[in-house]
Design a protein around this motif. Structure first.
Motif, PDB file in Angstrom:
ATOM      1  N   ILE A 496       0.830  -1.206   0.000  1.00 38.29           N
ATOM      2  CA  ILE A 496       0.000   0.000   0.000  1.00 38.29           C
ATOM      3  C   ILE A 496       0.866   1.259   0.000  1.00 38.29           C
ATOM      4  O   ILE A 496       1.667   1.481   0.906  1.00 38.29           O
ATOM      5  N   THR A 497       0.679   2.050  -1.033  1.00 32.77           N
ATOM      6  CA  THR A 497       1.330   3.356  -1.061  1.00 32.77           C
ATOM      7  C   THR A 497       0.303   4.396  -0.624  1.00 32.77           C
ATOM      8  O   THR A 497      -0.876   4.077  -0.476  1.00 32.77           O
ATOM      9  N   LYS A 498       0.751   5.622  -0.452  1.00 29.31           N
ATOM     10  CA  LYS A 498      -0.121   6.638   0.126  1.00 29.31           C
ATOM     11  C   LYS A 498      -1.462   6.780  -0.598  1.00 29.31           C
ATOM     12  O   LYS A 498      -2.513   6.886   0.023  1.00 29.31           O
ATOM     13  N   LYS A 500      -3.205   4.670  -1.946  1.00 29.64           N
ATOM     14  CA  LYS A 500      -4.115   3.528  -1.791  1.00 29.64           C
ATOM     15  C   LYS A 500      -4.681   3.424  -0.378  1.00 29.64           C
ATOM     16  O   LYS A 500      -5.417   2.492  -0.048  1.00 29.64           O
ATOM     17  N   GLN A 501      -4.279   4.388   0.463  1.00 28.60           N
ATOM     18  CA  GLN A 501      -4.595   4.261   1.868  1.00 28.60           C
ATOM     19  C   GLN A 501      -6.103   4.272   2.150  1.00 28.60           C
ATOM     20  O   GLN A 501      -6.599   3.481   2.938  1.00 28.60           O
ATOM     21  N   GLU A 502      -6.809   5.168   1.477  1.00 37.52           N
ATOM     22  CA  GLU A 502      -8.252   5.281   1.706  1.00 37.52           C
ATOM     23  C   GLU A 502      -8.959   3.981   1.353  1.00 37.52           C
ATOM     24  O   GLU A 502      -9.824   3.496   2.075  1.00 37.52           O
ATOM     25  N   TYR A 505      -8.401   1.494   4.108  1.00 39.02           N
ATOM     26  CA  TYR A 505      -9.238   1.731   5.281  1.00 39.02           C
ATOM     27  C   TYR A 505     -10.687   1.350   5.000  1.00 39.02           C
ATOM     28  O   TYR A 505     -11.371   0.805   5.856  1.00 39.02           O
ATOM     29  N   ILE A 604      -2.629  -4.515   9.200  1.00 45.14           N
ATOM     30  CA  ILE A 604      -2.015  -3.384   8.509  1.00 45.14           C
ATOM     31  C   ILE A 604      -0.633  -3.215   9.112  1.00 45.14           C
ATOM     32  O   ILE A 604      -0.507  -3.104  10.331  1.00 45.14           O
ATOM     33  N   GLU A 606       2.386  -0.760   9.229  1.00 42.98           N
ATOM     34  CA  GLU A 606       2.879   0.571   8.877  1.00 42.98           C
ATOM     35  C   GLU A 606       4.408   0.570   8.847  1.00 42.98           C
ATOM     36  O   GLU A 606       5.043  -0.175   9.593  1.00 42.98           O
ATOM     37  N   VAL A 635       2.194  -1.375   4.356  1.00 44.06           N
ATOM     38  CA  VAL A 635       2.179   0.046   4.031  1.00 44.06           C
ATOM     39  C   VAL A 635       3.588   0.615   3.999  1.00 44.06           C
ATOM     40  O   VAL A 635       4.347   0.472   4.963  1.00 44.06           O
ATOM     41  N   ASP A 637       5.770   4.130   2.360  1.00 42.84           N
ATOM     42  CA  ASP A 637       5.849   5.329   1.533  1.00 42.84           C
ATOM     43  C   ASP A 637       7.210   5.449   0.880  1.00 42.84           C
ATOM     44  O   ASP A 637       7.525   6.453   0.265  1.00 42.84           O
TER      45      ASP A 637
END
Ligand code: ADP
Ligand code: MG
Length: 731
Positions: A496-498, A500-502, A505, A604, A606, A635, A637
């Motif tokens: 997951i890159t930024k 794709k975060q929504e 969630y 998840i 991070e 996740v 970045d």
């Protein structure tokens, strides 16, 4: 000069300097010689004088000239100065407070010089350089040094681990002085000559010379290889000695009949994988052998280690001790078989012990075999007198009595199993889950006064590379459960890159809505410095839990878990999570140790780039327990393509062991699982990249111990190994 001489006997070492050396463990001449360079500067890093700029750490080769000493105009500090010329240009050199240095040099000398470029534009000079005399210049100065690269790697210089108060420079020069005094002349090589010949390794004297003062890169490499081999060889020797000691003990030897075992395994709601069958066969082979088993079962989470353990336990507790072992005591209700061999099963945490207890109840409920549970917070026994399908709480005293008289043949527990008060009648098998949290010594602790050494079945899901496993678990035979049971829904892993975060969630939210639970893993516990947080961009458990609660999953129930919490607090949180009074558990990587909450299907992770692949795989293992489809969100970045490629391996690799090998290749071995327990230094870790070398060291160590069981004929190895054993056991 002798290897055992203190440095202070031969060199002027002031107190600060002495303390610094002590911190590095360097007290004697021998210590000094074995303080090996960490790396080398090679000549390709040399700059041409012409291109030097202020602030640069320069290494130049050239001819020295214009040497003189004077006193600084105002401060009266003695100054030595001169210049160095390399064909491209000349630059001034200055030493402050060290005028004697200039006196050791003469104009026209060839040198290698290293130091910082200081001064101002047009008036640059190199301050307090390190100078080394050379017979000749390695390359023709009138060529551009970058044109002539042929000989460039023929001159390399060692860089040592420094600490405040001792410089790399000091090490180098002091070692050189020792060499000059002939320290290498009658140095004894602890490694037998035939081993050196077999693997083309240099002798100790040569290796020391090559590692500290290599004439070419190959020398340094060859020397490092020797020291790395030596280190692994000593570790393997300790393991071989431990193994020999265990093997010399008497164990319970018993046969297992296939039809009898089948009656047990055919009740499983699945058929065994061929990897499980092979493991069971290997274990039975050991039971029927003359030495106590020392076996490690390595298998990913979910590969079915418990079924193997249960089958081994079944074979044990349905076998009788040898003739003449008397049986006495009053039978409790339900205990039909009595005085059979016993099994102790130790888990790293109370939660896990309880889970194993529950699995074993399922495996054994149809049999007249009692199972006990001993943990810090109480004891249980299955079956209960009043309800033969349920376990019951009993007093510790009562359980211990039944374990001691042999009436309860299977006892599961935490380290509480090792307490002096826990005595078995015929302890024949010790099963240990997650070996790396215990030591092999636990077997002995459990066996206590028992005249016989119990068989040991150690199990781990910790994915470590094969070479490291052979080293850390060098005293064990390793069996790999490298096959997952069929028909399992494979976990879906997404990077997951930024942007794709929504989406992520939203997915987790819908999972939570349908009654599932989730883990959120952060690399840190708390944020010590709020200013650095943004700079490092590393999420912490405490901040992230707050943020998710306030912004993302407002109506959900949160719990946090990390290593700074007290064991009781941790247990409570895990308990609440397993009861589903918590929806989202925000945690550090502490959850990686086998906790089973089948309803938690999402994880998840991070800051995933901060974890090794093997560790990520372990974390992911937390959510592949249930019947529901599970998801892992990795996740990151990180903009680095390398990092993203590395993380991608999570979606392609077949198992954790493959990922561990990836880690070894891509991450450097220092961060590997098991690295700490191995007792290896950074240098020894280099050997871990080379399976042939590790296998050679292992073979040779085993041969050595076989031919010289007390190491009487190898006193230096004996010494090294004894020292190592003390440090390894202190862990
Ligand atoms: P681990 O190796 O992580 O200890 P477990 O022994 O807990 O794995 O097994 C995980 C799950 O897989 C359990 O529910 C177990 O019943 C199941 N299982 C074990 N062996 C098999 C098999 N051969 N086929 C299908 N399911 C299996
Ligand atoms: Mg398990």
């Amino acid at each position: 000069m002798n290897l055992t001489d203190l440095l202070t006997q031969h060199f002027r070492v002031d107190t600060i300097h002495q303390k610094a050396l002590a911190r590095l463990g360097v007290l004697t001449i021998g210590d000094l010689l074995h303080h090996l360079p960490q790396r080398y500067e090679d000549i390709s890093t040399i700059q041409s004088v012409q291109g030097l700029v202020k602030g640069q750490d320069a290494i130049v080769f050239g001819k020295i000239g214009g040497l003189k000493t004077r006193k600084a105009w105002k401060s009266r500090v003695p100054i030595a100065e001169g210049w160095i010329e390399d064909g491209s240009a000349r630059i001034k050199i200055m030493w402050f407070n060290q005028p004697y240095l200039a006196k050791m040099l003469t104009d026209g000398m060839y040198v290698k010089l290293a130091g910082k470029v200081t001064g101002s534009e047009g008036k640059l000079y190199i301050a307090n350089p390190e100078i080394e005399k050379l017979e000749s210049l390695p390359i023709d100065r009138h060529d551009s040094i970058f044109n002539n690269t042929e000989n460039l790697d023929e001159t390399i210089y060692p860089v040592y681990k420094e600490t405040k108060g001792v410089t790399s420079k000091w090490f180098y020069h002091t070692v050189l002085k020792c060499f000059e005094q002939g320290i290498l002349e009658d140095i004894v090589d602890p490694i037998p000559e035939e081993i050196l010949t077999r693997y083309h390794l240099p002798t100790l004297a040569t290796a020391l010379q090559w590692i500290h003062t290599p004439k070419k890169a190959d020398h340094a490499k060859s020397a490092r290889k020797r020291f790395a081999f030596e280190e692994v060889f000593y570790i393997q020797t300790t393991k071989a000695l431990e193994r020999a000691k265990i093997s010399a003990a008497t164990s319970y030897q018993f046969k297992t009949e296939a039809p009898h075992i089948k009656k047990f395994t055919e009740r499983f709601p699945f058929s065994l994988t061929s990897a499980q069958k092979k493991s069971i066969a290997a274990i039975f082979g050991d039971f029927n052998g003359t030495h106590p088993m020392s076996r490690l079962l390595e298998g990913d989470v979910g590969s079915g280690k418990t079924a193997v353990a249960a089958t081994a336990a079944y074979a044990t507790v349905t076998s009788r001790p040898p003739e003449g072992s008397s049986v006495s005591g009053k039978l409790s209700k339900g205990a039909l078989e009595f005085g059979n061999l016993q099994v102790g099963y130790m888990a790293p945490t109370e939660i896990l012990a309880k889970q194993h207890f529950e699995s074993f109840i399922e495996y054994f409920q149809h049999l007249p075999i009692q199972i006990g549970l001993i943990t810090g917070s109480g004891c249980m026994k299955f079956p209960s007198k009043s309800n033969p399908t349920k376990p019951t709480k009993i007093s510790k005293a009562q359980l211990l009595k039944w374990v001691k008289n042999g009436e309860v043949p299977i006892v599961i527990g935490t380290h509480a199993l090792m307490y002096k008060s826990v005595e078995f009648k015929h302890l024949a098998l010790v099963i240990i889950d997650e070996q790396h949290r215990f030591g092999t010594n636990q077997r002995k602790a459990l066996a206590k006064k028992d005249a016989r050494m119990p068989h040991l079945l150690s199990m781990t899901a910790t994915p470590i590379p094969r070479t490291l496993a052979l080293t850390v678990y060098g005293d064990l035979d390793i069996t790999l459960l490298d096959e997952m049971p069929k028909g399992r829904k494979p976990i879906i892993t997404k990077i997951i890159t930024k942007d794709k975060q929504e989406e992520m969630y939203a997915h987790v939210r819908s999972e939570l809505e349908s009654g599932r639970q989730a883990y959120v893993i952060c690399p840190r516990i708390a944020e010590p410095d709020p200013e650095k947080e943004t700079a490092l961009n590393v999420k912490s458990v405490i901040e992230e839990a707050k943020r998710l609660k306030e912004k993302v999953f407002k109506d959900k129930r949160f719990g946090i878990l990390h290593s700074k919490m007290k064991p009781a607090e941790k247990e409570k949180i895990m308990h609440d999570f397993s009861l589903h009074t918590i929806d989202i558990l925000v945690a550090t990587s502490v959850v990686e140790v086998g906790v089973n909450v089948p309803n938690a299907t999402n994880i998840i992770i991070e800051g995933a780039e901060r974890f090794g692949l093997a560790q990520l795989h372990q974390l992911r293992g937390r959510v592949i327990r249930g019947t529901h489809q599970s998801y892992c969100f990795v996740v990151s970045d990180s903009k680095s393509e390398k990092t993203r490629d590395r993380l991608k391996a999570l979606t392609t690799a077949k198992n954790g062991f493959e990922l561990a090998e990836h880690d070894l290749t891509f991450r450097g071995s220092g961060e590997l699982y098991g690295a700490k327990q191995s007792g290896l230094t950074d240098l020894g870790m280099e050997a871990i990249k080379n399976i042939k070398m590790v296998e050679a060291a292992r073979t040779e160590a085993q041969l050595l111990v076989k031919n010289d069981p007390n190491l009487d004929k190898h006193p230096i190895i004996y010494q090294k190994v004894s020292k190592l054993m003390t440090t390894l056991h202190m862990e």
